[in-house]
Design a protein around this motif. Structure first.
Motif, mmCIF file in Angstrom:
data_model
loop_
_atom_site.group_PDB
_atom_site.id
_atom_site.type_symbol
_atom_site.label_atom_id
_atom_site.label_comp_id
_atom_site.label_asym_id
_atom_site.label_seq_id
_atom_site.Cartn_x
_atom_site.Cartn_y
_atom_site.Cartn_z
ATOM 1 N N GLY A 129 1.117 6.645 -7.621
ATOM 2 C CA GLY A 129 0.748 5.607 -8.469
ATOM 3 C C GLY A 129 2.127 4.534 -8.677
ATOM 4 O O GLY A 129 2.693 4.316 -7.733
ATOM 5 N N SER A 133 0.082 11.660 3.001
ATOM 6 C CA SER A 133 0.718 11.032 1.996
ATOM 7 C C SER A 133 0.100 11.464 0.571
ATOM 8 O O SER A 133 -1.158 11.889 0.631
ATOM 9 N N THR A 134 0.905 11.332 -0.390
ATOM 10 C CA THR A 134 0.473 11.731 -1.514
ATOM 11 C C THR A 134 0.492 10.532 -2.691
ATOM 12 O O THR A 134 1.530 9.715 -2.779
ATOM 13 N N TRP A 135 -0.829 10.146 -3.478
ATOM 14 C CA TRP A 135 -0.671 9.139 -4.357
ATOM 15 C C TRP A 135 0.026 9.505 -5.561
ATOM 16 O O TRP A 135 -0.180 10.721 -6.051
ATOM 17 N N TRP A 188 5.419 9.358 0.844
ATOM 18 C CA TRP A 188 5.080 9.816 2.095
ATOM 19 C C TRP A 188 6.256 9.831 3.138
ATOM 20 O O TRP A 188 7.229 8.794 2.953
ATOM 21 N N PHE A 214 2.682 2.831 -3.270
ATOM 22 C CA PHE A 214 2.026 3.789 -4.274
ATOM 23 C C PHE A 214 2.001 5.320 -3.886
ATOM 24 O O PHE A 214 1.018 6.021 -4.441
ATOM 25 N N TYR A 215 2.373 5.687 -2.770
ATOM 26 C CA TYR A 215 2.432 6.966 -2.041
ATOM 27 C C TYR A 215 3.745 7.546 -1.949
ATOM 28 O O TYR A 215 4.733 6.867 -2.028
ATOM 29 N N GLN A 242 0.925 -1.238 -0.063
ATOM 30 C CA GLN A 242 0.212 0.026 0.024
ATOM 31 C C GLN A 242 0.787 1.132 -0.100
ATOM 32 O O GLN A 242 0.477 2.331 -0.925
ATOM 33 N N TYR A 243 1.938 1.432 0.680
ATOM 34 C CA TYR A 243 2.831 2.546 0.943
ATOM 35 C C TYR A 243 3.554 2.716 -0.538
ATOM 36 O O TYR A 243 3.830 3.916 -0.612
ATOM 37 N N GLY A 301 7.632 5.622 0.728
ATOM 38 C CA GLY A 301 6.858 5.114 -0.129
ATOM 39 C C GLY A 301 8.000 4.307 -1.314
ATOM 40 O O GLY A 301 7.979 3.447 -1.759
#
Length: 306
Positions: free
Chosen positions: A67, A63-65, A57, A54-55, A51-52, A279
């Motif tokens: 991709g 956090s900022t997405w 952070w 893709f961010y 999960q992390y 990330g």
């Protein structure tokens, strides 16, 4: 007296299935605490890392997405890409050299079974396995220093021109770290192969000798096929150790000089705790995990007994 009705075959089979299901559920109940522990402390962190990845952070703020940007950086950022290449280079020292030395050593020790020299050799070979990798990294740092044991031996035999601070040399640092891995892995591989040789029927060696086979031919025709499983275990363990190496490299060089000995484990640590880029660190860790699986899965199939 009234006769007691005998249980029918159908009823006996039904009770047998019931008891089997009960035992199966009992087994799961016994395993449940371990599965819960594994899920919380192993499986859940893996999912969180994915999960992390893709961010963008820093571990504290929002956090900022991003991709697949972190995954793209793994293969475009020179430091991260070089760390993966260095890990594959270490396979030569963690796997190929130890396995070759272990095969030769195990074949020699087979001839010394029951002798004092054989027991002493096995003990000395296994000693590195009781030493933590971190301690080995510190010890070899001293041995590789300018006035360390390695350079003193080179000067003693007249090879002064080869003496150098090995772990600070841009050309030889990664190779020097690799030999630490060779020292750590050889004993384990030798013990596993010795155990495998012990299960090979001596009549096979006797038949080979009767047919005129020498030691080399016996090794190729009897020993190697009989050690298929053990070689597979050695290759699996040592390749994982090479690709996921951290403690030896971090304690000896911390990835230096420059980034000449940077490996994915140290790069993940630096990205997460020094650069606060969780990330990017998670993406590199996920890629490393996939690489390990992609390398090990075919090998497991290759060494499986037919």
């Amino acid at each position: 007296m009234p006769s007691t009705p005998r249980p029918t075959r159908k009823g006996t089979a039904a009770r047998g299935r019931t008891r089997l299901r009960a035992r199966r559920w009992a087994g799961w109940l016994f395993a449940l605490p371990t599965l819960a522990f594994y899920g919380v402390f192993n499986f859940r962190p893996v999912l969180m890392s994915i999960q992390y990845s893709f961010y963008d952070w820093d571990g504290v703020g929002a956090s900022t997405w991003v991709g697949l940007k972190n995954y793209t950086a793994v293969f475009t950022d020179n430091e991260q890409l070089d760390s993966l290449l260095h890990a594959f280079y270490l396979i030569l020292f963690f796997t190929v050299l130890p396995l070759t030395l272990a095969l030769i050593t195990a074949s020699v020790l087979r001839q010394l079974q029951g002798r004092f020299t054989g027991a002493l050799a096995r003990t000395l070979l296994f000693l590195p396995q009781i030493i933590p990798g971190a301690a080995a990294g510190v010890a070899w740092t001293w041995m590789y220093s300018d006035n360390g044991v390695v350079n003193q031996l080179l000067r003693a035999i007249g090879l002064d021109s080869l003496a150098r601070p090995w772990l600070a040399d841009f050309t030889w640092a990664l190779t020097a770290v690799g030999f630490i891995g060779t020292w750590l892995s050889t004993g384990l591989c030798t013990m596993l192969l010795l155990a495998g040789i012990g299960k090979i029927d001596n009549s096979l060696y006797e038949a080979a000798r009767i047919d005129g086979a020498g030691p080399i031919r016996q090794f190729r025709a009897v020993t190697l096929p009989g050690l298929r499983n053990e070689i597979g275990v050695c290759v699996t363990i040592t390749i994982i150790a090479a690709l996921a190496s951290f403690d030896v490299v971090y304690l000896s060089t911390q990835g230096g000089p420059g980034t000449q000995t940077m490996v994915p484990g140290v790069a993940v640590y630096n990205l997460a705790f020094n650069d606060s880029r969780l990330g990017a660190a998670s993406a590199l860790a996920v890629v490393l995990t996939l690489i390990v699986i992609a390398v090990i899965a075919p090998l497991q199939r290759l060494f499986r007994e037919k």
